[in-house]
Design an enzyme around this catalytic site. Structure first.
Site, PDB file in Angstrom:
ATOM      1  N   ASP A 170       0.800  -1.143  -0.073  1.00 48.80           N
ATOM      2  CA  ASP A 170      -0.110  -0.120  -0.048  1.00 48.80           C
ATOM      3  C   ASP A 170       0.950   1.265  -0.023  1.00 48.80           C
ATOM      4  O   ASP A 170       2.237   1.198  -0.364  1.00 48.80           O
ATOM      5  CB  ASP A 170      -0.912  -0.168   1.277  1.00 48.80           C
ATOM      6  N   SER A 214     -11.614  -1.632   1.896  1.00 49.75           N
ATOM      7  CA  SER A 214     -10.014  -1.867   2.163  1.00 49.75           C
ATOM      8  C   SER A 214      -9.907  -2.174   3.640  1.00 49.75           C
ATOM      9  O   SER A 214      -8.860  -2.393   3.891  1.00 49.75           O
ATOM     10  CB  SER A 214      -9.688  -0.535   1.750  1.00 49.75           C
ATOM     11  N   HIS A 243      -3.315   5.684   3.700  1.00 47.75           N
ATOM     12  CA  HIS A 243      -4.054   4.477   3.289  1.00 47.75           C
ATOM     13  C   HIS A 243      -3.656   3.341   3.867  1.00 47.75           C
ATOM     14  O   HIS A 243      -4.184   2.467   4.520  1.00 47.75           O
ATOM     15  CB  HIS A 243      -4.250   4.553   1.730  1.00 47.75           C
TER      16      HIS A 243
END
Length: 836
Positions: A256, A465, A293
């Site tokens: 990520d 997610s 994120h």
């Protein structure tokens, strides 16, 4: 590059549309609960039939107004430093970025690669290691060799179902599509290097900021038990701790962007091409900025538990090492880096919260993705991927990668308040390994501002997610429970133990929702707990005595389970935590109580009891003791029995009569009553044996021959004509009317003065009911004899104390002729003693 006028004419002539694999759907981002504008609602899916008059013709055109993504691309190889981006918008209008002048191509050998490079003026940029079937390459191509005029025809030949209007940002993108279509038409496995985007994040409503009000994670809706989600994560921690398995032993890889360290990260972190504090360069769903994120994904899966900071993730207590891998913006870079990282670190779990939806060349994209995902899986990892936040059915036309790879566990999101699929989560309508396979919580607690870890404030945010790393975190718990499991076995356990159903009317595919407690219990092999409170071991019963069966059974989560009771001697006895059996057969019984939980795990408890069969008693009422009679007359056989275990007689089936003349068996029959036929009664000594429930008694009688020249008289009882049944609540005698006749060949009718009636009862009781005055007694004869006839009279019979509830009297009539010969007949009188 600005398109030329001739290029515009080429693209727009006839307004025909060329289907480029438009892949613009995000896989798995964040959406705010209640914030409808955070992630746009996906349009309703529809089915289009190729060639239908409702379809827009396939066409391509250049539209310089399309925004080209402004993202940095990692260099690839010696020639990959000046990589540029283009853009394609499909029939739905969604733009998707791709790397210009590059394709990913599969060749069987060097000759095939050389031919491709020659055909398109190609330069080899990078390659995956070769396997037995071939090799994947990233090639820079000269798109000027492609002819856009053939694009529509080539694409229709390769993918007949293509239709609709596509737009491209410039001529280079158009020619790249034309090159791809020409190769697809000939069967070349070629994939465009699309940009893949991280799952989207949008600020959600703050639930407990700055401090979480409900600090006990056992009560959190997505970690606790007994609520609609019922993941049982907290109880799974307890179960692992009880078994000594709640230790740090799992390696978890997250690919990520935006890793920012904080106290909720595992103590050991390996940065693989990643850097601390470097924000994610890409935006997410609805072009929402998501600079941290990766941090959110890590915390959703493995935030440290019980440290007074931030939040908690399911794998927090068991992750020994986080492998943080920096993502890339294009598909080649991302999977190339992922595969290298997996081979170098050998993780147990791999989390992918990114994706791309592909419509052009999707068969090649599926094959290529499956191959690359298999290489990652073969390192020993379970791969989880978020399904996406578009509210779409991924089993439709676009191919969602990597989620639809058979080697990836695709994860959707469910609402915490009712466990139905979130309207923002992608879902499936087919229960197959290439669809959404399982669902986790859509909304979890995260840091309010990961860039400021010292603030220690939490908020709830939503997206698939987070569902994916949550499911990956549960997988880590299963691996901690049993480190010998393969990733495939862990995947099976997650599916087999999941809650099933009630995800929403539109979700017709997988109905599975993660169940951490059940998954960990199965991995540990935890069996139900079973105990028996009664009967007790070594307890004794008698035959016919009822037996109470009481016990309890609970599963791994403390839920009551039904019991099934069996005996090694008598078989099934009943079901339930409290039941009883009227009686058990005699002998030593091993009684088993067995329970089976929802995982198919069984457990049992046993007790050993003894059932004592008290000896039965038996007696012969008829024939009377000392009987001697003339041949040719039937003999009544009457027996009684008592079983103290049942307080009643032995069943007829367990009784028998055997009559012997000398040593020869002449008669056999079961039951308490029988008749020895007259034809069998010939001169000789007889032994009668009566057996009942193990008790055996005998009686003898003698049969003599009729003297020569004489005949014996015939006796007949006319009242009662058959067995007489009476009942009483008292012990007092009951009146009984008797009548009979007698005849003789020499004497004619025999007078009643020559009749004698005798009743025989249990225990050898003998009672003369009536004796005529002319019956020879063998004693002295009185000088004065009062005539007395017994042809008819009323006698009295009473219940016997020695008998059971029914007293049986065998009443015999003897008729004497003038020569002294005797004829006999008999009948029965049964008196039932009723309870007052």
């Amino acid at each position: 590059m600005t398109p030329t006028r001739s290029t515009r004419r080429l693209c727009t002539a006839g307004r025909r549309v060329l289907t480029t694999a438009v892949v613009a759907a995000l896989v798995g981002g964040l959406v705010a609960p209640g914030a409808a504008d955070a992630v746009p609602t996906a349009p309703a899916s529809r089915t289009e039939v190729p060639g239908s008059t409702n379809e827009e013709p396939l066409a391509f055109e250049i539209d310089p107004r399309l925004p080209v993504p402004r993202l940095p691309l990692d260099p690839v190889g010696r020639l990959g430093t000046n990589r540029e981006l283009g853009v394609v918008a499909g029939p739905d209008g969604s733009p998707a970025g791709l790397v210009l002048d590059e394709v990913m191509v599969r060749t069987a050998d060097q000759a095939g690669l050389d031919a491709f490079l020659t055909r398109w003026g190609g330069q080899l940029l990078d390659s995956f290691p070769a396997d037995a079937q071939g090799q994947d390459h990233l090639v820079r191509v000269d798109v000027d060799r492609a002819d856009p005029a053939n694009l529509v025809a080539d694409l229709r030949a390769a993918e007949p179902g293509q239709s609709g209007r596509y737009r491209v940002g410039d001529e280079r993108a158009l020619r790249l599509l034309a090159l791809a279509a020409a190769e697809w038409r000939t069967g070349t496995e070629l994939v465009l290097d699309w940009l893949v985007e991280p799952a989207g994040i949008a600020d959600g409503k703050v639930f407990e900021a700055p401090n979480i009000i409900n600090k006990n994670v056992f009560d959190w809706s997505y970690l606790g038990s007994g609520n609609p989600m019922d993941t049982g994560v907290a109880k799974a921690w307890q179960l692992l701790q009880a078994k000594g398995k709640l230790t740090r032993q799992v390696k978890y890889l997250v690919m990520d962007g935006g890793f920012q360290n904080n106290p909720d990260f595992p103590a050991k972190v390996t940065l693989y091409t990643a850097e601390w504090g470097k924000p994610n360069p890409s935006n997410c769903t609805n072009d929402t900025p998501c600079p941290w994120h990766a941090t959110d994904v890590v915390l959703a899966g493995m935030a440290t538990v019980d440290n007074g900071y931030g939040t908690a993730g399911p794998a927090g207590p068991v992750v020994d090492e986080l492998v943080a891998v920096r993502n890339g913006n294009d598909y080649w870079t991302k999977l190339r880096r992922l595969e290298k990282a997996a081979e170098a670190t050998r993780p147990d779990v791999v989390n992918l919260s990114f994706g791309r939806d592909v419509t052009l060349g999707k068969d090649h994209a599926r094959t290529w993705t499956d191959r690359r995902m298999k290489h990652v899986r073969d390192t020993g990892a379970l791969i989880v991927s978020s399904s996406g936040n578009n509210g779409k059915n991924i089993d439709g036309n676009p191919l969602y990668v990597p989620c639809e790879s058979v080697h990836v566990m695709c994860v959707g999101g469910v609402n915490t308040w009712d466990a139905t699929v979130s309207d923002k989560s992608n879902y499936g309508t087919s229960d197959v390994a290439t669809s959404v396979e399982i669902y986790g919580p859509m909304c979890v607690q995260l840091l309010r501002d990961p860039a400021q870890p010292g603030a220690n404030e939490a908020e709830a945010r939503c997206g698939t997610s987070f569902a994916a790393p949550f499911v990956g975190g549960v997988a880590a718990l299963v691996m901690a429970a049993n480190p010998n499991l393969t990733s495939a076995q862990v995947r099976d356990i997650l599916n087999e133990t999941a809650h099933v159903g009630e995800l929403g009317w539109h979700v017709t595919g997988s109905q599975r929702r993660i169940n951490a407690l059940a998954a960990v219990a199965k991995a540990l092999g935890v069996k139900p707990s079973v105990s028996i409170s009664t009967p007790h071991t070594k307890q004794q019963f008698t035959v016919g005595q009822s037996v109470d069966l009481w016990g309890t059974a609970t599963d791994f989560g403390g839920k009551d389970l039904p019991l099934t009771w069996t005996s090694n001697l008598d078989g099934p006895l009943g079901t339930g935590s409290m039941t009883f059996v009227p009686s058990l057969s005699a002998g030593t019984h091993v009684i088993t109580a067995k329970a089976t939980d929802s995982l198919g795990q069984t457990a049992s408890a046993t007790v050993t009891v003894t059932v004592v069969d008290s000896p039965a008693t038996a007696a012969i009422i008829s024939p009377p003791a000392g009987l001697s009679l003339v041949a040719g007359q039937p003999v009544s056989l009457v027996g009684t029995s008592s079983d103290p275990d049942t307080s009643g007689p032995v069943p007829d089936a367990q009784t028998s009569w055997t009559v012997r003349r000398g040593n020869e068996v002449v008669f056999q029959k079961s039951g308490h009553q029988a008749v020895l036929p007259a034809g069998t009664v010939v001169p000789g000594p007889y032994t009668v044996t009566f057996a009942a429930g193990g008790a055996v008694v005998q009686r003898v009688f003698l049969v003599t021959a009729v003297p020569a020249g004489q005949t014996r008289p015939t006796a007949t009882i006319t009242k009662p004509a058959s067995t007489l049944k009476l009942s009483t609540v008292h012990a007092a005698p009951l009146p009984v009317a008797f009548a009979g006749t007698g005849t003789d060949a020499q004497d004619g009718t025999v007078a009643g003065t020559r009749y004698r009636w005798t009743a025989y009862g249990d225990g050898g009781v003998k009672k003369v009911l009536c004796q005529g005055s002319a019956v020879p007694t063998g004693g002295p004869v009185d000088d004065i004899v009062l005539p007395k006839s017994c042809a008819s009279f009323t006698g009295e019979l009473a219940p016997l104390a020695s008998a059971t509830t029914v007293t049986t009297w065998s009443v015999w009539l003897e008729v004497f002729d003038s020569s002294g010969l005797v004829g006999v007949d008999s009948t029965l009188v049964e008196i039932e003693r009723l309870t007052p």
